[in-house]
Design an enzyme around this catalytic site. Structure first.
Site, PDB file in Angstrom:
ATOM      1  N   ASP A  39       0.856  -1.201   0.000  1.00 48.53           N
ATOM      2  CA  ASP A  39       0.000   0.000   0.000  1.00 48.53           C
ATOM      3  C   ASP A  39       0.885   1.243   0.000  1.00 48.53           C
ATOM      4  O   ASP A  39       1.755   1.397   0.857  1.00 48.53           O
ATOM      5  CB  ASP A  39      -0.888  -0.027   1.254  1.00 48.53           C
ATOM      6  CG  ASP A  39      -1.929   1.092   1.256  1.00 48.53           C
ATOM      7  OD1 ASP A  39      -3.127   0.777   1.370  1.00 48.53           O
ATOM      8  OD2 ASP A  39      -1.542   2.269   1.159  1.00 48.53           O
ATOM      9  N   ASP A  93      -3.639   2.323  -5.465  1.00 49.11           N
ATOM     10  CA  ASP A  93      -2.421   2.333  -4.648  1.00 49.11           C
ATOM     11  C   ASP A  93      -2.178   1.093  -3.806  1.00 49.11           C
ATOM     12  O   ASP A  93      -1.245   1.061  -3.022  1.00 49.11           O
ATOM     13  CB  ASP A  93      -2.370   3.599  -3.777  1.00 49.11           C
ATOM     14  CG  ASP A  93      -2.912   3.399  -2.380  1.00 49.11           C
ATOM     15  OD1 ASP A  93      -3.944   2.716  -2.234  1.00 49.11           O
ATOM     16  OD2 ASP A  93      -2.302   3.913  -1.436  1.00 49.11           O
ATOM     17  N   GLU A  94      -2.978   0.062  -3.965  1.00 50.46           N
ATOM     18  CA  GLU A  94      -2.709  -1.126  -3.151  1.00 50.46           C
ATOM     19  C   GLU A  94      -3.042  -2.416  -3.897  1.00 50.46           C
ATOM     20  O   GLU A  94      -3.885  -2.439  -4.783  1.00 50.46           O
ATOM     21  CB  GLU A  94      -3.463  -1.071  -1.822  1.00 50.46           C
ATOM     22  CG  GLU A  94      -4.932  -1.163  -1.938  1.00 50.46           C
ATOM     23  CD  GLU A  94      -5.666  -1.051  -0.612  1.00 50.46           C
ATOM     24  OE1 GLU A  94      -5.449  -1.886   0.285  1.00 50.46           O
ATOM     25  OE2 GLU A  94      -6.496  -0.150  -0.512  1.00 50.46           O
TER      26      GLU A  94
HETATM   27  P1  TTP Z   1      -5.256   5.093   1.218  1.00 51.04           P
HETATM   28  O1  TTP Z   1      -4.248   4.027   0.911  1.00 51.04           O
HETATM   29  O2  TTP Z   1      -6.364   4.759   2.144  1.00 51.04           O
HETATM   30  O3  TTP Z   1      -4.522   6.353   1.858  1.00 51.04           O
HETATM   31  P2  TTP Z   1      -3.121   6.985   1.528  1.00 51.04           P
HETATM   32  O4  TTP Z   1      -2.356   6.174   0.538  1.00 51.04           O
HETATM   33  O5  TTP Z   1      -3.346   8.409   1.114  1.00 51.04           O
HETATM   34  O6  TTP Z   1      -2.405   7.003   2.913  1.00 51.04           O
HETATM   35  P3  TTP Z   1      -1.779   5.769   3.752  1.00 51.04           P
HETATM   36  O7  TTP Z   1      -0.324   6.087   3.886  1.00 51.04           O
HETATM   37  O8  TTP Z   1      -2.483   5.790   5.048  1.00 51.04           O
HETATM   38  O9  TTP Z   1      -2.024   4.535   2.938  1.00 51.04           O
HETATM   39  O10 TTP Z   1      -5.904   5.644  -0.106  1.00 51.04           O
HETATM   40  C1  TTP Z   1      -5.178   5.767  -1.323  1.00 51.04           C
HETATM   41  C2  TTP Z   1      -5.625   7.000  -2.089  1.00 51.04           C
HETATM   42  O11 TTP Z   1      -7.024   6.946  -2.335  1.00 51.04           O
HETATM   43  C3  TTP Z   1      -5.398   8.300  -1.334  1.00 51.04           C
HETATM   44  O12 TTP Z   1      -4.104   8.807  -1.530  1.00 51.04           O
HETATM   45  C4  TTP Z   1      -6.476   9.196  -1.896  1.00 51.04           C
HETATM   46  C5  TTP Z   1      -7.599   8.241  -2.256  1.00 51.04           C
HETATM   47  N1  TTP Z   1      -8.675   8.307  -1.238  1.00 51.04           N
HETATM   48  C6  TTP Z   1      -9.751   9.165  -1.454  1.00 51.04           C
HETATM   49  O13 TTP Z   1      -9.846   9.801  -2.496  1.00 51.04           O
HETATM   50  N2  TTP Z   1     -10.718   9.251  -0.488  1.00 51.04           N
HETATM   51  C7  TTP Z   1     -10.663   8.550   0.679  1.00 51.04           C
HETATM   52  O14 TTP Z   1     -11.564   8.675   1.541  1.00 51.04           O
HETATM   53  C8  TTP Z   1      -9.544   7.672   0.904  1.00 51.04           C
HETATM   54  C9  TTP Z   1      -9.430   6.886   2.187  1.00 51.04           C
HETATM   55  C10 TTP Z   1      -8.586   7.598  -0.078  1.00 51.04           C
HETATM   56 MG    MG Z   2      -2.132   4.114   0.764  1.00 51.75          MG
END
Ligand code: TTP
Ligand code: MG
Length: 367
Positions: A15, A110-111
């Site tokens: 992720d 992203d994951e």
């Molecule tokens: P996530 O992997 O949940 O968050 P992140 O990568 O920004 O942070 P982390 O280091 O905690 O993993 O989500 C991936 C992307 O998805 C995030 O960068 C933006 C998008 N996203 C939204 O648009 N709305 C949301 O509510 C969430 C949770 C994520």
């Molecule tokens: Mg993330």
């Protein structure tokens, strides 16, 4: 250790860290080291999509209204999202994954889950592969990712979140049992606010408590998901990493703390649900032709109503309007409704990868 002679699977969950925000900081030196939020601008319904780690120190989080973000972090910069840039990074990380295995199941841009029980290069160690992947992402994309390594999807996903950013967490076979016992029930897949409250009222706070229930009780209290909880409490998650699984639907639903009986209050709830669905559609860059409304009444009787457009839709107002009309067609006043859900489907050609879940649908439980 997970070696070749063991019969455990080797699953990695990768992720990206603060994904959209990290890409913006990488591409614009002015943003580096600063508190930034992607989204939150007019036109994005004023909600933060994600925040840089600098902004998170102030408590800024995904899905937070920009007004609140500004209160918590007065110097925060709001940045317009650039989905094409995120998509490009996403394709590149998938290319990196494919060097080690073809069993890659992306959950969003992203994951992804990777099954490296048998990796293409004969490396053998899942920890080593996770390190190499993180290193390549850093060298080739100037971004950091966190990885979780374990024997199944459920634990790998929790593990990847445990040492963010730039983390690598390994929960080996011998650690699984105690890991699950200590795990707070909120972390269990599908446990939202309502289920968590119910479990707590039953004295269930951790995996160890959950393990006290037998399978019949679990199903009696928690329905179909009870079976999953029963297994997962024992560290068993047989879900396979499914490459190229198609997204069939994207939706969200909410179970209410008390039954709704008036259309007005149902509309308010539908609005929140529609917004969640739209956010998810946006994440996957999807539009759907069919809007489905799900209603569960206080007696647990469930109905669905749907409407299909000639062209795919993703606009929150269109989806909300449709859901309201579908709701009105069921003459909801004076009926006791315990759950409402909205799902978009019929994506046609533009289908992308699906999100998490043990069914073929993406449903955000009780959000
Ligand atoms: P996530 O992997 O949940 O968050 P992140 O990568 O920004 O942070 P982390 O280091 O905690 O993993 O989500 C991936 C992307 O998805 C995030 O960068 C933006 C998008 N996203 C939204 O648009 N709305 C949301 O509510 C969430 C949770 C994520
Ligand atoms: Mg993330």
């Amino acid at each position: 250790m997970m070696d070749k002679s063991s019969n455990h699977r080797k699953i990695i969950h990768v992720d990206m860290d603060a994904f959209y925000a990290s890409v913006e900081q990488r591409d614009n030196p002015d943003y580096r080291g600063k508190a930034i939020a992607v989204g939150g601008l007019p036109g994005n319904r004023g909600v933060v999509m994600t925040a840089s780690y600098e902004a998170r120190k102030f408590g800024v989080r995904s899905a937070m209204p920009s007004k609140q973000a500004l209160q918590l972090c007065p110097g925060i910069l709001f940045v317009q999202p650039r989905f094409s840039a995120y998509k490009e990074v996403s394709q590149k990380i998938r290319e990196i994954f494919s060097r080690y295995t073809d069993l890659v199941e992306p959950l969003s841009l992203d994951e992804a889950y990777l099954d490296v029980t048998e990796d293409k290069q004969g490396i053998g160690s899942a920890i080593e592969i996770a390190k190499l992947i993180k290193q390549s992402i850093l060298n080739e994309l100037q971004l950091t990712a966190s990885a979780g390594v374990s024997v199944n999807k459920f634990i790998a996903k929790i593990a990847s979140d445990m040492n963010k950013p730039d983390g690598l967490t390994f929960i080996g076979p011998s650690a699984v049992e105690s890991f699950m016992e200590k795990l707070p029930i909120e972390k269990f897949f599908g446990v939202g606010k309502v289920t968590a409250a119910k479990m707590k009222s039953m004295g269930i706070h951790t995996g160890a408590d959950l393990k006290m229930l037998n399978e019949d009780d679990m199903i009696k209290h928690f329905g179909k998901t009870g079976k999953f909880y029963y297994q997962i409490a024992r560290g068993i998650d047989e879900r396979e990493v499914q490459p190229d699984r198609e997204t069939k639907s994207i939706g969200a639903e909410d179970t209410f703390a008390y039954d709704l009986t008036e259309a007005d209050e149902m509309f308010i709830e539908l609005e929140k649900i529609a917004e969640t669905v739209c956010k998810r559609l946006q994440n996957y860059e999807l539009k759907g032709r069919t809007v489905t409304l799900k209603i569960k009444y206080s007696d647990f009787k469930q109905i669905t109503r749907n409407y299909s457009f000639a062209e795919p839709v993703s606009d929150v107002n269109v989806i909300l309007d449709t859901a309201k009309k579908l709701l009105l067609s069921t003459e909801p006043d004076d009926k006791r409704i315990r759950l409402l859900g909205i799902t978009l489907s019929n994506f046609g050609e533009q289908v992308r990868q699906k999100k998490d879940g043990n069914s073929n649908q993406l449903v955000l439980f009780e959000e």
